[in-house]
Design a protein around this motif. Sequence first.
Motif, PDB file in Angstrom:
ATOM      1  N   LEU A   1       0.836  -1.205   0.000  1.00 54.13           N
ATOM      2  CA  LEU A   1       0.000   0.000   0.000  1.00 54.13           C
ATOM      3  C   LEU A   1       0.872   1.257   0.000  1.00 54.13           C
ATOM      4  CD1 LEU A   1      -3.051   0.527   0.054  1.00 54.13           C
ATOM      5  CD2 LEU A   1      -2.887   0.785   2.523  1.00 54.13           C
ATOM      6  N   ASP A   2       1.894   1.275   0.863  1.00 48.65           N
ATOM      7  CA  ASP A   2       2.805   2.418   0.926  1.00 48.65           C
ATOM      8  C   ASP A   2       3.477   2.639  -0.423  1.00 48.65           C
ATOM      9  OD1 ASP A   2       2.220   3.035   3.486  1.00 48.65           O
ATOM     10  OD2 ASP A   2       3.915   1.955   4.375  1.00 48.65           O
TER      11      ASP A   2
ATOM     12  N   HIS B   1       1.027   4.087  -2.805  1.00 54.39           N
ATOM     13  CA  HIS B   1       0.827   5.522  -2.521  1.00 54.39           C
ATOM     14  C   HIS B   1       1.969   6.334  -3.095  1.00 54.39           C
ATOM     15  CE1 HIS B   1      -1.653   4.403   1.273  1.00 54.39           C
ATOM     16  NE2 HIS B   1      -2.375   4.393   0.186  1.00 54.39           N
TER      17      HIS B   1
ATOM     18  N   GLU C   1       1.649   9.165  -5.894  1.00 60.07           N
ATOM     19  CA  GLU C   1       2.096  10.547  -5.669  1.00 60.07           C
ATOM     20  C   GLU C   1       3.064  11.007  -6.751  1.00 60.07           C
ATOM     21  OE1 GLU C   1       1.682  10.495  -0.936  1.00 60.07           O
ATOM     22  OE2 GLU C   1       3.632  11.091  -1.726  1.00 60.07           O
TER      23      GLU C   1
ATOM     24  N   GLN D   1       1.143  11.632  -9.828  1.00 58.20           N
ATOM     25  CA  GLN D   1       0.398  12.895  -9.753  1.00 58.20           C
ATOM     26  C   GLN D   1       1.325  14.073 -10.010  1.00 58.20           C
ATOM     27  OE1 GLN D   1      -1.743  13.230  -6.087  1.00 58.20           O
ATOM     28  NE2 GLN D   1      -3.564  12.317  -6.973  1.00 58.20           N
ATOM     29  N   ILE D   2       2.531  14.010  -9.428  1.00 54.70           N
ATOM     30  CA  ILE D   2       3.483  15.107  -9.593  1.00 54.70           C
ATOM     31  C   ILE D   2       3.866  15.241 -11.068  1.00 54.70           C
ATOM     32  CG2 ILE D   2       5.857  15.843  -9.077  1.00 54.70           C
ATOM     33  CD1 ILE D   2       5.350  14.571  -6.233  1.00 54.70           C
TER      34      ILE D   2
ATOM     35  N   SER E   1       0.913  16.404 -13.253  1.00 59.85           N
ATOM     36  CA  SER E   1       0.507  17.803 -13.113  1.00 59.85           C
ATOM     37  C   SER E   1       1.294  18.734 -14.030  1.00 59.85           C
ATOM     38  CB  SER E   1       0.621  18.252 -11.656  1.00 59.85           C
ATOM     39  OG  SER E   1       1.933  18.136 -11.235  1.00 59.85           O
TER      40      SER E   1
ATOM     41  N   ASP F   1      -3.744  20.978 -11.862  1.00 59.71           N
ATOM     42  CA  ASP F   1      -3.797  20.188 -10.630  1.00 59.71           C
ATOM     43  C   ASP F   1      -5.187  19.656 -10.331  1.00 59.71           C
ATOM     44  OD1 ASP F   1      -1.170  20.543 -10.273  1.00 59.71           O
ATOM     45  OD2 ASP F   1      -1.312  22.053  -8.693  1.00 59.71           O
ATOM     46  N   ASP F   2      -6.201  20.527 -10.470  1.00 60.45           N
ATOM     47  CA  ASP F   2      -7.547  20.074 -10.104  1.00 60.45           C
ATOM     48  C   ASP F   2      -8.035  18.990 -11.061  1.00 60.45           C
ATOM     49  OD1 ASP F   2      -7.672  22.023 -12.080  1.00 60.45           O
ATOM     50  OD2 ASP F   2      -9.725  22.564 -11.588  1.00 60.45           O
TER      51      ASP F   2
ATOM     52  N   VAL G   1      -6.024  16.735 -12.477  1.00 64.55           N
ATOM     53  CA  VAL G   1      -5.302  15.529 -12.045  1.00 64.55           C
ATOM     54  C   VAL G   1      -5.993  14.938 -10.818  1.00 64.55           C
ATOM     55  CG1 VAL G   1      -3.118  14.621 -11.187  1.00 64.55           C
ATOM     56  CG2 VAL G   1      -3.112  16.394 -12.936  1.00 64.55           C
ATOM     57  N   GLU G   2      -6.346  15.811  -9.875  1.00 63.09           N
ATOM     58  CA  GLU G   2      -6.960  15.338  -8.638  1.00 63.09           C
ATOM     59  C   GLU G   2      -8.297  14.664  -8.914  1.00 63.09           C
ATOM     60  OE1 GLU G   2      -5.903  17.717  -5.272  1.00 63.09           O
ATOM     61  OE2 GLU G   2      -7.955  17.543  -4.571  1.00 63.09           O
TER      62      GLU G   2
ATOM     63  N   HIS H   1       0.013  35.132 -14.998  1.00 63.99           N
ATOM     64  CA  HIS H   1      -1.114  34.230 -14.716  1.00 63.99           C
ATOM     65  C   HIS H   1      -1.611  33.451 -15.922  1.00 63.99           C
ATOM     66  CE1 HIS H   1      -1.215  37.624 -11.855  1.00 63.99           C
ATOM     67  NE2 HIS H   1      -1.279  36.642 -10.978  1.00 63.99           N
TER      68      HIS H   1
ATOM     69  N   LEU I   1      -7.858  27.616 -16.666  1.00 63.55           N
ATOM     70  CA  LEU I   1      -7.744  26.654 -15.571  1.00 63.55           C
ATOM     71  C   LEU I   1      -8.511  27.097 -14.335  1.00 63.55           C
ATOM     72  CD1 LEU I   1      -3.960  25.929 -15.961  1.00 63.55           C
ATOM     73  CD2 LEU I   1      -5.873  24.973 -17.192  1.00 63.55           C
ATOM     74  N   GLU I   2      -8.624  28.380 -14.137  1.00 65.10           N
ATOM     75  CA  GLU I   2      -9.417  28.901 -13.029  1.00 65.10           C
ATOM     76  C   GLU I   2      -9.939  30.270 -13.455  1.00 65.10           C
ATOM     77  OE1 GLU I   2      -6.475  28.528 -10.032  1.00 65.10           O
ATOM     78  OE2 GLU I   2      -5.442  30.357 -10.609  1.00 65.10           O
TER      79      GLU I   2
END
Lengths: 357, 261
Positions: free
Chosen positions: B32-33, B36, B40, B43-44, B47, B52-53, B55-56, B113, B131-132
């Motif tokens: 499991l570790d 994880h 991670e 994800q890095i 991204s 990021d959002d 990917v999440e 930005h 993106l935002e």
Amino acid sequence: MAQLLNEIEWDAPLVPAVLMPEWETEAKQRYGRSSDYLRRVAPVPWLRETCASWMLCPRTKLPVRLADLMFLVVSQENACRYCYGAARAHMRMLGYSERVISQIERQVQLAELNEKDQAFIRFCRNLARSNPRPAHAQRDELIRLGFTQLEIKEATFLIVNHCFQNRVATFLACPPEVTYERLGRSFLGRLLRPILATANRKSIPFPADFAAPEGAPFARITGTFAGLPAAYLLDRTLNGAFDSPILSRRIKALMFGVVARMLECRFCLPESRALLRAEGFSDEETDACLASLSSPRLDEKESAILAWVRETVRYQPSQIQKRTRALSQVIGTEAMLEAVGTAALANSTVRTAMLLE
Amino acid sequence: MLLWLFILAAFLGLLAFLLKQRKQIRQIERLLDDTHARLERLQIHFSRFAPDDVVERLTEPSGDLMASRRMVTVLFADLKGFTAMCDHLDPELMLQILNGYFREMSQAVTAHHGRVTELTGDGLLALFGALEPNPWQAQDAVLGALTMREALVRYNHTLRLRSMPELEFGIGIHRGELLAGVMGNEELSKFGVVGDTINVASRVERLTRELAVDLLITEEVRAQLDTRFQLRAMPALTVKGKSEPLKTYLVEGVAAAAQPA
């Protein structure tokens, strides 16, 4: 995306810890504590008062376990190295194992939490992130899962409270409390766990039946906390911030306007316009200023603050710390401190306004 | 005696069973570790290719991501005469020049930005507000382009010092609604945007060659700018895919106050 503790880039502190004997005595008498963090904001009276009192706001409705989880989740979401480290240590002292904390950070624990807790944690993250702010449907979901309106309101204040402290600590790059963090992992920490846990959860009473007078800054937003001490605390802070003579009232109202525009808040923009009307700005002037982030009526320092404040809504710690340092060189340390406090307050107030949706 | 032996055997059996279970739990925990840690790292790395959002949301159990319509400002930049330059330059040197150029331009975009989402040959596509939500996206795009202009002057200076050929670019900026989301299929997909706004920005960039200027914006962008921006109206020209001639403006500069702190 939420980062882990060792991934957060953190700059050197922007301001020194100032030892002001009168404030030290007052803080110890009224709040029972002073700290390195409070000493760094000490030169601005309303800011130090807010940092100290909001930390001790009583939690009367929400289960203590959820409030503890919230501290960790929000600090992580805001990537505040200072608060996140403290939250981890706090959790350790409350008896959470390193493994459980690590799972909460990595969100894997969420699968093991019940639906109610999962929804609550999602709410915490979404409100802290505000991209966009949680919609009415998300609050309805919490109600359906058994939360009361007052619990949601209290949770909202606790989240925006953490968001406020996270921003102040991050923008000023407050150095992590390594001794405290170490204590959480030490044998002594485990031994003193019950005492430390009680001390960490300490709160002091504030009036819960407060109603903001009409015409007070952002009274409509403060009113959402009716029946909770949060209403009194938010109103006192807003008044303190707007009455402080360090920065002009107009730039502070504009800062709120910028944050409201960034978070697309239809409730806070009219409040900002109303405050600016009292400062001689017509609504057209306000709108033009918020649309361009400039105004011929602002001086060089105010223009610098207006350009900076938009960066405070969503940021990476190391970048905002560099920008805040640059701002400090233009406007001076004391003004920068008030700008940091005002930006943090604006972010918290505008996030709170989602309760009106 | 037999009973005691039976109890002892049962006890030892139970102990062995518990030890085995404990070993298995530890193995699962390690697995499991490790998972994880892999997630991670993924994800890095991921991204860098998508917000990021995004990917999440993709790593959450539901894993779905609806495309959404957003008001976006698109900046399209292309090097002029780069293809001809490639013909008589060593490819490694060319790549070195190009990578340096992209680095400088990306920094200029990010400082205002924006986000560079595509690098195609010598072209660069940057988005503002995709993106935002960004209420100042048009202003940011123009300020980003002006910073790119300054960065190119500096970069050309370093190229000159190293006896390398200097670069010249054209930038087109347009604003409009786009569809943003993850596109593709199970084999290949990416986060991207689609819509006519991108085509128009690209056409506007092409107009910089025809009009012999470096930075053009459309009427939709101009409408979002205040009086500090120094603009010059250019003759309206017909572009591919548009029935009406396109009105553009050359951005000459901006008053100092518009620069962020």
